[in-house]
Scaffold this motif. Structure first.
Motif, PDB file in Angstrom:
ATOM      1  N   LEU A   5       0.854  -1.176   0.000  1.00  0.00           N
ATOM      2  CA  LEU A   5       0.000   0.000   0.000  1.00  0.00           C
ATOM      3  C   LEU A   5       0.891   1.227   0.000  1.00  0.00           C
ATOM      4  CD1 LEU A   5      -2.738  -1.021   2.596  1.00  0.00           C
ATOM      5  CD2 LEU A   5      -2.772  -1.283   0.115  1.00  0.00           C
ATOM      6  N   ARG A   6       0.507   2.216  -0.773  1.00  0.00           N
ATOM      7  CA  ARG A   6       1.261   3.460  -0.865  1.00  0.00           C
ATOM      8  C   ARG A   6       0.340   4.621  -0.516  1.00  0.00           C
ATOM      9  NH1 ARG A   6       6.292   1.683  -0.874  1.00  0.00           N
ATOM     10  NH2 ARG A   6       6.818   0.436  -2.682  1.00  0.00           N
ATOM     11  N   ASP A   7       0.849   5.565   0.246  1.00  0.00           N
ATOM     12  CA  ASP A   7       0.082   6.777   0.533  1.00  0.00           C
ATOM     13  C   ASP A   7      -0.080   7.571  -0.747  1.00  0.00           C
ATOM     14  OD1 ASP A   7      -0.252   6.308   3.236  1.00  0.00           O
ATOM     15  OD2 ASP A   7       1.635   7.285   3.753  1.00  0.00           O
ATOM     16  N   HIS A   8      -1.224   8.159  -0.895  1.00  0.00           N
ATOM     17  CA  HIS A   8      -1.511   8.990  -2.058  1.00  0.00           C
ATOM     18  C   HIS A   8      -2.432  10.095  -1.565  1.00  0.00           C
ATOM     19  CE1 HIS A   8      -3.155  10.162  -5.961  1.00  0.00           C
ATOM     20  NE2 HIS A   8      -2.068   9.627  -6.473  1.00  0.00           N
ATOM     21  N   THR A   9      -2.237  11.299  -2.038  1.00  0.00           N
ATOM     22  CA  THR A   9      -3.002  12.447  -1.575  1.00  0.00           C
ATOM     23  C   THR A   9      -4.491  12.135  -1.513  1.00  0.00           C
ATOM     24  OG1 THR A   9      -1.378  13.839  -2.659  1.00  0.00           O
ATOM     25  CG2 THR A   9      -3.409  14.906  -1.953  1.00  0.00           C
ATOM     26  N   ALA A  10      -5.044  12.048  -0.312  1.00  0.00           N
ATOM     27  CA  ALA A  10      -6.470  11.819  -0.049  1.00  0.00           C
ATOM     28  C   ALA A  10      -6.981  10.493  -0.591  1.00  0.00           C
ATOM     29  CB  ALA A  10      -7.313  12.965  -0.591  1.00  0.00           C
ATOM     30  N   ASP A  11      -6.113   9.645  -1.110  1.00  0.00           N
ATOM     31  CA  ASP A  11      -6.504   8.353  -1.651  1.00  0.00           C
ATOM     32  C   ASP A  11      -5.529   7.297  -1.136  1.00  0.00           C
ATOM     33  OD1 ASP A  11      -8.650   9.351  -3.254  1.00  0.00           O
ATOM     34  OD2 ASP A  11      -7.217   9.994  -4.770  1.00  0.00           O
ATOM     35  N   VAL A  12      -5.646   6.098  -1.669  1.00  0.00           N
ATOM     36  CA  VAL A  12      -4.690   5.052  -1.351  1.00  0.00           C
ATOM     37  C   VAL A  12      -4.292   4.387  -2.665  1.00  0.00           C
ATOM     38  CG1 VAL A  12      -6.424   3.259  -0.928  1.00  0.00           C
ATOM     39  CG2 VAL A  12      -4.187   3.071   0.144  1.00  0.00           C
ATOM     40  N   ALA A  13      -3.032   3.992  -2.764  1.00  0.00           N
ATOM     41  CA  ALA A  13      -2.537   3.343  -3.973  1.00  0.00           C
ATOM     42  C   ALA A  13      -2.011   1.963  -3.625  1.00  0.00           C
ATOM     43  CB  ALA A  13      -1.439   4.183  -4.616  1.00  0.00           C
ATOM     44  N   VAL A  14      -2.085   1.078  -4.602  1.00  0.00           N
ATOM     45  CA  VAL A  14      -1.532  -0.261  -4.479  1.00  0.00           C
ATOM     46  C   VAL A  14      -0.462  -0.413  -5.550  1.00  0.00           C
ATOM     47  CG1 VAL A  14      -1.995  -2.735  -4.709  1.00  0.00           C
ATOM     48  CG2 VAL A  14      -3.651  -1.257  -3.553  1.00  0.00           C
ATOM     49  N   GLU A  15       0.711  -0.813  -5.117  1.00  0.00           N
ATOM     50  CA  GLU A  15       1.805  -1.126  -6.029  1.00  0.00           C
ATOM     51  C   GLU A  15       2.018  -2.628  -5.932  1.00  0.00           C
ATOM     52  OE1 GLU A  15       5.968   0.987  -7.096  1.00  0.00           O
ATOM     53  OE2 GLU A  15       5.619   0.617  -4.980  1.00  0.00           O
ATOM     54  N   ALA A  16       1.980  -3.327  -7.067  1.00  0.00           N
ATOM     55  CA  ALA A  16       2.027  -4.784  -7.020  1.00  0.00           C
ATOM     56  C   ALA A  16       2.914  -5.347  -8.116  1.00  0.00           C
ATOM     57  CB  ALA A  16       0.617  -5.351  -7.167  1.00  0.00           C
ATOM     58  N   VAL A  28      -3.012  -7.177  -7.030  1.00  0.00           N
ATOM     59  CA  VAL A  28      -3.661  -5.866  -6.925  1.00  0.00           C
ATOM     60  C   VAL A  28      -4.977  -6.010  -6.169  1.00  0.00           C
ATOM     61  CG1 VAL A  28      -4.667  -3.924  -8.182  1.00  0.00           C
ATOM     62  CG2 VAL A  28      -2.548  -4.952  -8.996  1.00  0.00           C
ATOM     63  N   ALA A  29      -5.735  -7.063  -6.451  1.00  0.00           N
ATOM     64  CA  ALA A  29      -6.994  -7.300  -5.732  1.00  0.00           C
ATOM     65  C   ALA A  29      -6.727  -7.546  -4.250  1.00  0.00           C
ATOM     66  CB  ALA A  29      -7.748  -8.478  -6.356  1.00  0.00           C
ATOM     67  N   ASP A  30      -5.660  -8.279  -3.925  1.00  0.00           N
ATOM     68  CA  ASP A  30      -5.285  -8.469  -2.514  1.00  0.00           C
ATOM     69  C   ASP A  30      -4.941  -7.125  -1.875  1.00  0.00           C
ATOM     70  OD1 ASP A  30      -5.641 -11.237  -2.588  1.00  0.00           O
ATOM     71  OD2 ASP A  30      -3.511 -11.651  -2.941  1.00  0.00           O
ATOM     72  N   GLY A  31      -4.301  -6.249  -2.635  1.00  0.00           N
ATOM     73  CA  GLY A  31      -4.007  -4.906  -2.141  1.00  0.00           C
ATOM     74  C   GLY A  31      -5.275  -4.114  -1.879  1.00  0.00           C
ATOM     75  N   LEU A  32      -6.271  -4.263  -2.752  1.00  0.00           N
ATOM     76  CA  LEU A  32      -7.571  -3.617  -2.530  1.00  0.00           C
ATOM     77  C   LEU A  32      -8.186  -4.119  -1.231  1.00  0.00           C
ATOM     78  CD1 LEU A  32     -10.117  -1.988  -3.292  1.00  0.00           C
ATOM     79  CD2 LEU A  32     -10.772  -3.913  -4.776  1.00  0.00           C
ATOM     80  N   THR A  33      -8.105  -5.407  -0.978  1.00  0.00           N
ATOM     81  CA  THR A  33      -8.617  -5.973   0.273  1.00  0.00           C
ATOM     82  C   THR A  33      -7.889  -5.368   1.468  1.00  0.00           C
ATOM     83  OG1 THR A  33      -9.194  -8.046  -0.831  1.00  0.00           O
ATOM     84  CG2 THR A  33      -8.996  -8.115   1.566  1.00  0.00           C
ATOM     85  N   ALA A  34      -6.561  -5.306   1.394  1.00  0.00           N
ATOM     86  CA  ALA A  34      -5.765  -4.756   2.497  1.00  0.00           C
ATOM     87  C   ALA A  34      -6.044  -3.272   2.708  1.00  0.00           C
ATOM     88  CB  ALA A  34      -4.280  -4.981   2.229  1.00  0.00           C
ATOM     89  N   ALA A  35      -6.304  -2.550   1.626  1.00  0.00           N
ATOM     90  CA  ALA A  35      -6.630  -1.131   1.755  1.00  0.00           C
ATOM     91  C   ALA A  35      -8.001  -0.946   2.400  1.00  0.00           C
ATOM     92  CB  ALA A  35      -6.609  -0.457   0.382  1.00  0.00           C
ATOM     93  N   SER A  36      -8.846  -1.954   2.288  1.00  0.00           N
ATOM     94  CA  SER A  36     -10.209  -1.883   2.823  1.00  0.00           C
ATOM     95  C   SER A  36     -10.300  -2.272   4.288  1.00  0.00           C
ATOM     96  CB  SER A  36     -11.130  -2.797   2.008  1.00  0.00           C
ATOM     97  OG  SER A  36     -11.161  -2.409   0.656  1.00  0.00           O
ATOM     98  N   ARG A 136       7.899  -5.969 -16.609  1.00  0.00           N
ATOM     99  CA  ARG A 136       9.216  -5.567 -16.110  1.00  0.00           C
ATOM    100  C   ARG A 136      10.068  -6.816 -15.947  1.00  0.00           C
ATOM    101  NH1 ARG A 136       8.557  -0.821 -11.558  1.00  0.00           N
ATOM    102  NH2 ARG A 136       7.755   0.781 -12.984  1.00  0.00           N
ATOM    103  N   GLY A 137      11.068  -6.926 -16.781  1.00  0.00           N
ATOM    104  CA  GLY A 137      11.924  -8.113 -16.717  1.00  0.00           C
ATOM    105  C   GLY A 137      11.125  -9.366 -16.978  1.00  0.00           C
ATOM    106  N   ASP A 138      11.187 -10.309 -16.048  1.00  0.00           N
ATOM    107  CA  ASP A 138      10.476 -11.574 -16.191  1.00  0.00           C
ATOM    108  C   ASP A 138       9.074 -11.541 -15.595  1.00  0.00           C
ATOM    109  OD1 ASP A 138      12.671 -12.669 -17.423  1.00  0.00           O
ATOM    110  OD2 ASP A 138      13.468 -13.588 -15.598  1.00  0.00           O
ATOM    111  N   GLY A 139       8.635 -10.386 -15.094  1.00  0.00           N
ATOM    112  CA  GLY A 139       7.343 -10.325 -14.425  1.00  0.00           C
ATOM    113  C   GLY A 139       6.515  -9.134 -14.856  1.00  0.00           C
ATOM    114  N   TRP A 140       5.536  -8.825 -14.025  1.00  0.00           N
ATOM    115  CA  TRP A 140       4.595  -7.739 -14.299  1.00  0.00           C
ATOM    116  C   TRP A 140       4.534  -6.790 -13.113  1.00  0.00           C
ATOM    117  CZ3 TRP A 140       2.158  -6.933 -18.866  1.00  0.00           C
ATOM    118  CH2 TRP A 140       2.220  -7.972 -19.798  1.00  0.00           C
ATOM    119  N   TYR A 141       4.220  -5.521 -13.392  1.00  0.00           N
ATOM    120  CA  TYR A 141       4.148  -4.470 -12.393  1.00  0.00           C
ATOM    121  C   TYR A 141       2.853  -3.676 -12.599  1.00  0.00           C
ATOM    122  CZ  TYR A 141       4.958   0.097 -10.261  1.00  0.00           C
ATOM    123  OH  TYR A 141       4.832   1.255  -9.526  1.00  0.00           O
ATOM    124  N   ALA A 142       2.219  -3.273 -11.481  1.00  0.00           N
ATOM    125  CA  ALA A 142       1.038  -2.414 -11.566  1.00  0.00           C
ATOM    126  C   ALA A 142       1.056  -1.410 -10.421  1.00  0.00           C
ATOM    127  CB  ALA A 142      -0.246  -3.233 -11.503  1.00  0.00           C
TER     128      ALA A 142
END
Length: 148
Positions: A5-16, A28-36, A136-142
Motif C-alpha cells: 500500500l502506498r500513501d496517495h493524496t487523499a486516496d490510497v494506492a496499491v503497487e504490485a 492488486v486485488a489483494d491490495g484492494l482488500t488490504a486497503a479496505s 518488467r523483466g520476467d514479471g509484471w508491475y502495476a
C-alpha cells in the motif's frame, strides 16, 4: 506475487508485482482488500466468481477492480483470497472463442467475507489516475490508485 500500500493524496494506492499477468491481477486485488481492512478473518464467507471482458489490459484491470467494489456493495462482503485467470485476445482466438477474439478476458474468484466480520473502510472507486500496468523483466508491475 506481492503488493504494497502506498500513501496517495487523499486516496490510497496499491503497487504490485507478479510473475504472470494473472498473479499480478490477484496481487492488486489483494491490495484492494488490504486497503479496505487492516485484518481479514482467515476463514468464513462464501466464494463467488466474476468474469470480465475488456478492450485492453489496463481496461481489464480497471473493470475487474471496479467489479470487486460493486460485488462488495451488492453482496455486503469484502472480497478476499483472490484467484485470477487472464486470457489474452490471441489466446481466445486460438481456443476458438468466437464471441470477441479481440477482447481481453478475466475469470476470477474471491471469498466474500461478510462486512460485519471486519472493520472495513470504504473504497469508493478505482481510478485511471496514475495507473501503470507493464511488463518488467520476467514479471509484471502495476500501480493503481483508489478513491477513499
Amino acid at each position: 506475487m506481492s503488493y504494497e500500500l502506498r500513501d496517495h493524496t487523499a486516496d490510497v494506492a496499491v503497487e504490485a508485482t507478479g510473475d504472470t499477468l494473472a498473479a499480478l491481477f490477484a496481487a492488486v486485488a489483494d491490495g484492494l482488500t488490504a486497503a479496505s481492512a487492516e485484518s481479514v478473518p482467515a476463514t468464513g464467507g462464501d466464494r463467488f466468481d466474476v468474469e470480465v471482458t475488456a478492450e485492453s489490459r489496463e481496461a481489464l484491470l480497471f473493470d475487474y477492480l471496479d467489479r470487486l467494489i460493486y460485488e462488495r456493495d451488492v453482496r455486503l462482503v469484502l472480497p478476499a483470497d483472490h484467484r485470477c485467470a487472464v486470457v489474452e485476445p490471441n489466446e481466445a482466438a486460438r481456443e476458438g472463442d468466437s464471441a470477441d477474439p479481440d477482447a481481453w478476458r478475466l475469470a476470477a474468484g474471491a471469498r466474500g467475507v461478510p462486512l460485519d466480520a471486519v472493520a472495513a473502510r470504504e473504497i469508493k472507486a478505482v481510478t485511471y489516475s496514475e495507473m501503470a500496468l507493464e511488463r518488467r523483466g520476467d514479471g509484471w508491475y502495476a500501480y493503481v490508485v483508489f478513491d477513499v
